[in-house]
Design a protein around this motif. Structure first.
Motif, PDB file in Angstrom:
ATOM      1  N   GLY A   1      -6.043 -11.221  36.415  1.00 23.01           N
ATOM      2  CA  GLY A   1      -5.656 -12.347  35.565  1.00 23.01           C
ATOM      3  C   GLY A   1      -6.804 -13.344  35.552  1.00 23.01           C
ATOM      4  O   GLY A   1      -7.111 -13.930  36.593  1.00 23.01           O
ATOM      5  N   LEU A   2      -7.440 -13.530  34.407  1.00 20.12           N
ATOM      6  CA  LEU A   2      -8.639 -14.373  34.376  1.00 20.12           C
ATOM      7  C   LEU A   2      -8.301 -15.827  34.715  1.00 20.12           C
ATOM      8  O   LEU A   2      -9.028 -16.487  35.453  1.00 20.12           O
ATOM      9  CB  LEU A   2      -9.310 -14.281  33.004  1.00 20.12           C
TER      10      LEU A   2
ATOM     11  N   ASP B   1      -5.007 -18.112  24.918  1.00 27.55           N
ATOM     12  CA  ASP B   1      -5.160 -19.530  25.290  1.00 27.55           C
ATOM     13  C   ASP B   1      -6.608 -19.995  25.302  1.00 27.55           C
ATOM     14  O   ASP B   1      -6.885 -21.156  25.612  1.00 27.55           O
ATOM     15  CB  ASP B   1      -4.555 -19.778  26.684  1.00 27.55           C
ATOM     16  N   ASP B   2      -7.534 -19.090  25.006  1.00 30.87           N
ATOM     17  CA  ASP B   2      -8.958 -19.451  25.047  1.00 30.87           C
ATOM     18  C   ASP B   2      -9.480 -19.756  23.649  1.00 30.87           C
ATOM     19  O   ASP B   2      -8.879 -19.375  22.639  1.00 30.87           O
ATOM     20  CB  ASP B   2      -9.772 -18.299  25.654  1.00 30.87           C
TER      21      ASP B   2
ATOM     22  N   GLU C   1      -6.822  -3.067  23.839  1.00 32.41           N
ATOM     23  CA  GLU C   1      -5.870  -3.307  22.745  1.00 32.41           C
ATOM     24  C   GLU C   1      -5.133  -4.624  22.924  1.00 32.41           C
ATOM     25  O   GLU C   1      -4.702  -5.246  21.959  1.00 32.41           O
ATOM     26  CB  GLU C   1      -4.852  -2.156  22.696  1.00 32.41           C
ATOM     27  N   GLU C   2      -4.999  -5.054  24.169  1.00 28.14           N
ATOM     28  CA  GLU C   2      -4.228  -6.278  24.439  1.00 28.14           C
ATOM     29  C   GLU C   2      -5.073  -7.541  24.298  1.00 28.14           C
ATOM     30  O   GLU C   2      -4.572  -8.655  24.528  1.00 28.14           O
ATOM     31  CB  GLU C   2      -3.645  -6.257  25.855  1.00 28.14           C
ATOM     32  N   ALA C   3      -6.341  -7.404  23.942  1.00 28.51           N
ATOM     33  CA  ALA C   3      -7.258  -8.550  23.954  1.00 28.51           C
ATOM     34  C   ALA C   3      -6.721  -9.787  23.222  1.00 28.51           C
ATOM     35  O   ALA C   3      -6.801 -10.901  23.762  1.00 28.51           O
ATOM     36  CB  ALA C   3      -8.612  -8.136  23.393  1.00 28.51           C
ATOM     37  N   PRO C   4      -6.146  -9.629  22.019  1.00 29.42           N
ATOM     38  CA  PRO C   4      -5.667 -10.843  21.320  1.00 29.42           C
ATOM     39  C   PRO C   4      -4.635 -11.619  22.135  1.00 29.42           C
ATOM     40  O   PRO C   4      -4.563 -12.847  22.050  1.00 29.42           O
ATOM     41  CB  PRO C   4      -5.064 -10.291  20.031  1.00 29.42           C
ATOM     42  N   LEU C   5      -3.835 -10.909  22.912  1.00 31.79           N
ATOM     43  CA  LEU C   5      -2.841 -11.584  23.750  1.00 31.79           C
ATOM     44  C   LEU C   5      -3.470 -12.164  25.015  1.00 31.79           C
ATOM     45  O   LEU C   5      -3.130 -13.260  25.453  1.00 31.79           O
ATOM     46  CB  LEU C   5      -1.733 -10.599  24.147  1.00 31.79           C
TER      47      LEU C   5
END
Ligand SMILES: [Zn+2]
Length: 228
Positions: A115-116, A208-209, A200-204
């Motif tokens: 989790g970044l 918040d960035d 594939e999940e990148a947009p999600l």
């Protein structure tokens, strides 16, 4: 492991490893060679933090003495991972290998999800290797998550600084930003961000960035500079 039933041999290997001549003639050159090969500044092969200063036996000496001086079994590690947490702990994968992720042969992100924003590792669903690696290396212990989370904020700033330098044609500043990103503590944050950006999940993940951050993490020029 092949020789776990021969404790005498494993104990002999432990004693050999601790000999003064071995520390001087083997340990030191091996450590220096591993430091030269490590990305960033002496990146730990388990947690990704910099300034790793010990040689770890991926399969502990106490489990397989025959691998004590076996090059593929020797990894650069920080003392927190190696001494404080991992030590002689070992868990078999049920076949012939270790349940610990082998960073020389496997992509850790096949088993781990970082989790970044939180800096906390979770195992990829169903990955026993991910679970064990987090536990045995103490990846979420102490201030590690907090330092990773701060690393992510710094990385996002540097990404945008790099883009500003590129727009201004300031090659020197672009190089400085790349250097900062490649050498910051916990290099795993940078690699995790690059990995997530093309998933594939990148947009999600990056919802918040600043949208520019995701675009930059997908930028071919930047990716090539960071992954060399
Ligand atoms: Zn470490």
């Amino acid at each position: 492991m092949a020789d776990t039933s021969v404790p005498d041999r494993n104990e002999h290997a432990e004693r050999m490893w601790k000999r003064n001549t071995v520390r001087r003639d083997v340990y030191q050159p091996v450590r220096e060679a591993l430091e030269e090969m490590a990305p960033g500044i002496d990146c730990c092969m388990y947690c990704g933090n910099h300034m790793a200063d010990t040689v770890d036996h991926f399969v502990p000496k106490s489990r397989c003495g025959l691998r004590t001086f076996y090059w593929p079994n020797l990894l650069l590690a920080c003392s927190t991972c190696n001494t404080r947490f991992k030590g002689n702990k070992h868990r078999s994968d049920g076949l012939v290998g270790s349940l610990l992720i082998d960073p020389t042969r496997e992509d850790p992100f096949d088993h781990l999800d970082l989790g970044l924003a939180s800096g906390v590792y979770r195992p990829v669903e169903g990955s026993a290797k991910g679970e064990w690696t987090i536990e045995v290396c103490g990846l979420n212990e102490g201030k590690r998550p907090r330092v990773r989370a701060e690393g992510w904020l710094n990385l996002a700033d540097d990404l945008q600084g790099w883009e500003q330098a590129r727009a201004a044609g300031d090659v020197r500043n672009m190089r400085r930003k790349i250097y900062r990103m490649r050498t910051q503590p916990f290099a795993d944050v940078c690699y995790a961000a690059l990995h997530k950006a093309v998933s594939e999940e990148a947009p999600l993940v990056f919802v918040d960035d600043d949208p520019a951050v995701l675009d930059l993490l997908r930028d071919d020029e930047l990716r090539a500079a960071l992954q060399v």
